[in-house]
Design a protein around this motif. Structure first.
Motif, mmCIF file in Angstrom:
data_model
loop_
_atom_site.group_PDB
_atom_site.id
_atom_site.type_symbol
_atom_site.label_atom_id
_atom_site.label_comp_id
_atom_site.label_asym_id
_atom_site.label_seq_id
_atom_site.Cartn_x
_atom_site.Cartn_y
_atom_site.Cartn_z
ATOM 1 N N LEU A 101 16.921 61.193 56.252
ATOM 2 C CA LEU A 101 17.495 62.149 57.199
ATOM 3 C C LEU A 101 17.207 63.582 56.771
ATOM 4 O O LEU A 101 16.868 64.430 57.610
ATOM 5 C CB LEU A 101 18.999 61.920 57.314
ATOM 6 C CG LEU A 101 19.747 62.850 58.268
ATOM 7 C CD1 LEU A 101 19.211 62.699 59.695
ATOM 8 C CD2 LEU A 101 21.232 62.577 58.225
ATOM 9 N N HIS A 102 17.304 63.852 55.486
ATOM 10 C CA HIS A 102 17.006 65.199 54.989
ATOM 11 C C HIS A 102 15.546 65.566 55.270
ATOM 12 O O HIS A 102 15.245 66.679 55.684
ATOM 13 C CB HIS A 102 17.312 65.281 53.505
ATOM 14 C CG HIS A 102 17.317 66.678 52.972
ATOM 15 N ND1 HIS A 102 17.640 66.955 51.689
ATOM 16 C CD2 HIS A 102 17.035 67.879 53.530
ATOM 17 C CE1 HIS A 102 17.550 68.259 51.476
ATOM 18 N NE2 HIS A 102 17.179 68.835 52.583
ATOM 19 N N ALA A 103 14.643 64.631 55.062
ATOM 20 C CA ALA A 103 13.226 64.885 55.342
ATOM 21 C C ALA A 103 13.022 65.226 56.812
ATOM 22 O O ALA A 103 12.298 66.170 57.149
ATOM 23 C CB ALA A 103 12.383 63.672 54.949
ATOM 24 N N VAL A 104 13.662 64.487 57.689
ATOM 25 C CA VAL A 104 13.538 64.742 59.126
ATOM 26 C C VAL A 104 14.121 66.108 59.472
ATOM 27 O O VAL A 104 13.511 66.887 60.222
ATOM 28 C CB VAL A 104 14.228 63.629 59.937
ATOM 29 C CG1 VAL A 104 14.352 64.002 61.397
ATOM 30 C CG2 VAL A 104 13.480 62.313 59.775
ATOM 31 N N LEU A 105 15.292 66.431 58.929
ATOM 32 C CA LEU A 105 15.926 67.715 59.227
ATOM 33 C C LEU A 105 15.090 68.897 58.744
ATOM 34 O O LEU A 105 15.013 69.919 59.425
ATOM 35 C CB LEU A 105 17.316 67.775 58.593
ATOM 36 C CG LEU A 105 18.397 66.909 59.235
ATOM 37 C CD1 LEU A 105 19.679 66.965 58.418
ATOM 38 C CD2 LEU A 105 18.648 67.326 60.663
ATOM 39 N N ILE A 106 14.465 68.755 57.599
ATOM 40 C CA ILE A 106 13.644 69.852 57.057
ATOM 41 C C ILE A 106 12.505 70.191 58.016
ATOM 42 O O ILE A 106 12.261 71.353 58.318
ATOM 43 C CB ILE A 106 13.095 69.476 55.667
ATOM 44 C CG1 ILE A 106 14.203 69.524 54.630
ATOM 45 C CG2 ILE A 106 11.952 70.396 55.254
ATOM 46 C CD1 ILE A 106 13.805 68.961 53.284
ATOM 47 N N VAL A 107 11.820 69.180 58.499
ATOM 48 C CA VAL A 107 10.692 69.421 59.397
ATOM 49 C C VAL A 107 11.186 69.827 60.778
ATOM 50 O O VAL A 107 10.644 70.741 61.409
ATOM 51 C CB VAL A 107 9.774 68.180 59.471
ATOM 52 C CG1 VAL A 107 8.667 68.372 60.484
ATOM 53 C CG2 VAL A 107 9.189 67.890 58.098
ATOM 54 N N LEU A 108 12.245 69.191 61.263
ATOM 55 C CA LEU A 108 12.776 69.493 62.592
ATOM 56 C C LEU A 108 13.260 70.934 62.690
ATOM 57 O O LEU A 108 13.030 71.603 63.697
ATOM 58 C CB LEU A 108 13.909 68.520 62.918
ATOM 59 C CG LEU A 108 14.454 68.544 64.332
ATOM 60 C CD1 LEU A 108 13.353 68.180 65.324
ATOM 61 C CD2 LEU A 108 15.626 67.598 64.462
ATOM 62 N N GLU A 109 13.913 71.429 61.637
ATOM 63 C CA GLU A 109 14.392 72.814 61.648
ATOM 64 C C GLU A 109 13.251 73.815 61.792
ATOM 65 O O GLU A 109 13.426 74.879 62.367
ATOM 66 C CB GLU A 109 15.185 73.113 60.374
ATOM 67 C CG GLU A 109 16.571 72.551 60.376
ATOM 68 C CD GLU A 109 17.312 72.844 59.092
ATOM 69 O OE1 GLU A 109 16.691 73.333 58.119
ATOM 70 O OE2 GLU A 109 18.521 72.583 59.058
ATOM 71 N N TYR A 110 12.089 73.476 61.276
ATOM 72 C CA TYR A 110 10.937 74.360 61.394
ATOM 73 C C TYR A 110 10.595 74.568 62.866
ATOM 74 O O TYR A 110 10.330 75.688 63.309
ATOM 75 C CB TYR A 110 9.735 73.780 60.653
ATOM 76 C CG TYR A 110 8.463 74.556 60.891
ATOM 77 C CD1 TYR A 110 8.182 75.689 60.146
ATOM 78 C CD2 TYR A 110 7.557 74.173 61.876
ATOM 79 C CE1 TYR A 110 7.032 76.417 60.363
ATOM 80 C CE2 TYR A 110 6.406 74.894 62.102
ATOM 81 C CZ TYR A 110 6.144 76.016 61.348
ATOM 82 O OH TYR A 110 5.002 76.740 61.577
ATOM 83 N N PHE A 111 10.606 73.489 63.628
ATOM 84 C CA PHE A 111 10.219 73.578 65.034
ATOM 85 C C PHE A 111 11.329 74.139 65.914
ATOM 86 O O PHE A 111 11.061 74.634 66.995
ATOM 87 C CB PHE A 111 9.760 72.203 65.539
ATOM 88 C CG PHE A 111 8.494 71.754 64.878
ATOM 89 C CD1 PHE A 111 7.280 72.348 65.188
ATOM 90 C CD2 PHE A 111 8.519 70.769 63.912
ATOM 91 C CE1 PHE A 111 6.110 71.966 64.562
ATOM 92 C CE2 PHE A 111 7.356 70.368 63.281
ATOM 93 C CZ PHE A 111 6.148 70.966 63.603
ATOM 94 N N LEU A 112 12.562 74.079 65.455
ATOM 95 C CA LEU A 112 13.676 74.636 66.218
ATOM 96 C C LEU A 112 13.867 76.124 65.955
ATOM 97 O O LEU A 112 14.501 76.808 66.742
ATOM 98 C CB LEU A 112 14.963 73.881 65.895
ATOM 99 C CG LEU A 112 14.986 72.416 66.320
ATOM 100 C CD1 LEU A 112 16.292 71.764 65.889
ATOM 101 C CD2 LEU A 112 14.765 72.265 67.815
ATOM 102 N N ASP A 113 13.332 76.633 64.843
ATOM 103 C CA ASP A 113 13.435 78.049 64.497
ATOM 104 C C ASP A 113 12.126 78.734 64.889
ATOM 105 O O ASP A 113 11.100 78.521 64.248
ATOM 106 C CB ASP A 113 13.693 78.209 62.998
ATOM 107 C CG ASP A 113 13.875 79.664 62.593
ATOM 108 O OD1 ASP A 113 14.130 80.502 63.477
ATOM 109 O OD2 ASP A 113 13.761 79.947 61.392
ATOM 110 N N PRO A 114 12.151 79.572 65.924
ATOM 111 C CA PRO A 114 10.902 80.151 66.428
ATOM 112 C C PRO A 114 10.274 81.229 65.552
ATOM 113 O O PRO A 114 9.132 81.599 65.760
ATOM 114 C CB PRO A 114 11.306 80.751 67.777
ATOM 115 C CG PRO A 114 12.758 81.017 67.646
ATOM 116 C CD PRO A 114 13.305 79.982 66.702
#
Length: 156
Positions: free
Chosen positions: A133-146
């Motif tokens: 879950l941490h791995a997914v959140l790390i990458v997902l946050e990149y795409f959610l932060d413009p």
């Protein structure tokens, strides 16, 4: 999601503090410590640390060394941040994969704590799930932060 996990980590840690305090009081006044307190604290700390990891990442609360203050070109800085996030996510994926293998071994050999035989497998599976879950959140946050950040996720 990371904030909820951090709250859960705090609750686990608070429970461990109460358990340890109770054990000390019982040991001091009644000479009757809680059996298995150390086993519970060890397993609880595993949960607490891994539950807190995503929030610690998000706020930049980990120890880091700044080699530079940032790249001059925003696009290059964004690419550097993506590469860094993919690297860190890769490490957490590796932890999740190794935990999966360890969970299989723990089930095969019936691994448990020493005093009260708390099975290791559920905690190893929790390590696997939280690392993934941490791995997914790390990458997902990149795409959610413009925009590139100077105060989040490893840039601090």
């Amino acid at each position: 999601m990371a904030a909820l996990m951090a709250i859960a980590a705090g609750l686990v840690l608070a429970g461990l503090v109460v358990l340890t305090f109770t054990d000390v009081i019982l040991r001091y006044f009644l000479s009757d410590p809680l059996r298995g307190r150390q086993d519970i604290v060890e397993m609880g700390m595993v949960l607490s640390v891994l539950l807190a990891a995503p929030y610690t990442w998000r706020i930049g609360g980990h120890i880091s060394v700044d080699l530079y203050s940032g790249l001059a070109f925003p696009a290059l800085e964004r690419a550097r941040e993506l590469l860094m996030r993919i690297s860190v996510a890769g490490v957490f994926c590796l932890i999740a994969w190794r935990a999966w293998l360890a969970a299989e071994d723990a089930a095969l050999f019936n691994e448990a704590t020493n005093m009260i035989a708390i099975a290791h497998r559920p905690f190893i599976l929790a390590i696997m799930a939280m690392a993934a879950l941490h791995a997914v959140l790390i990458v997902l946050e990149y795409f959610l932060d413009p925009s590139p950040s100077d105060d989040k996720g490893g840039s601090k």
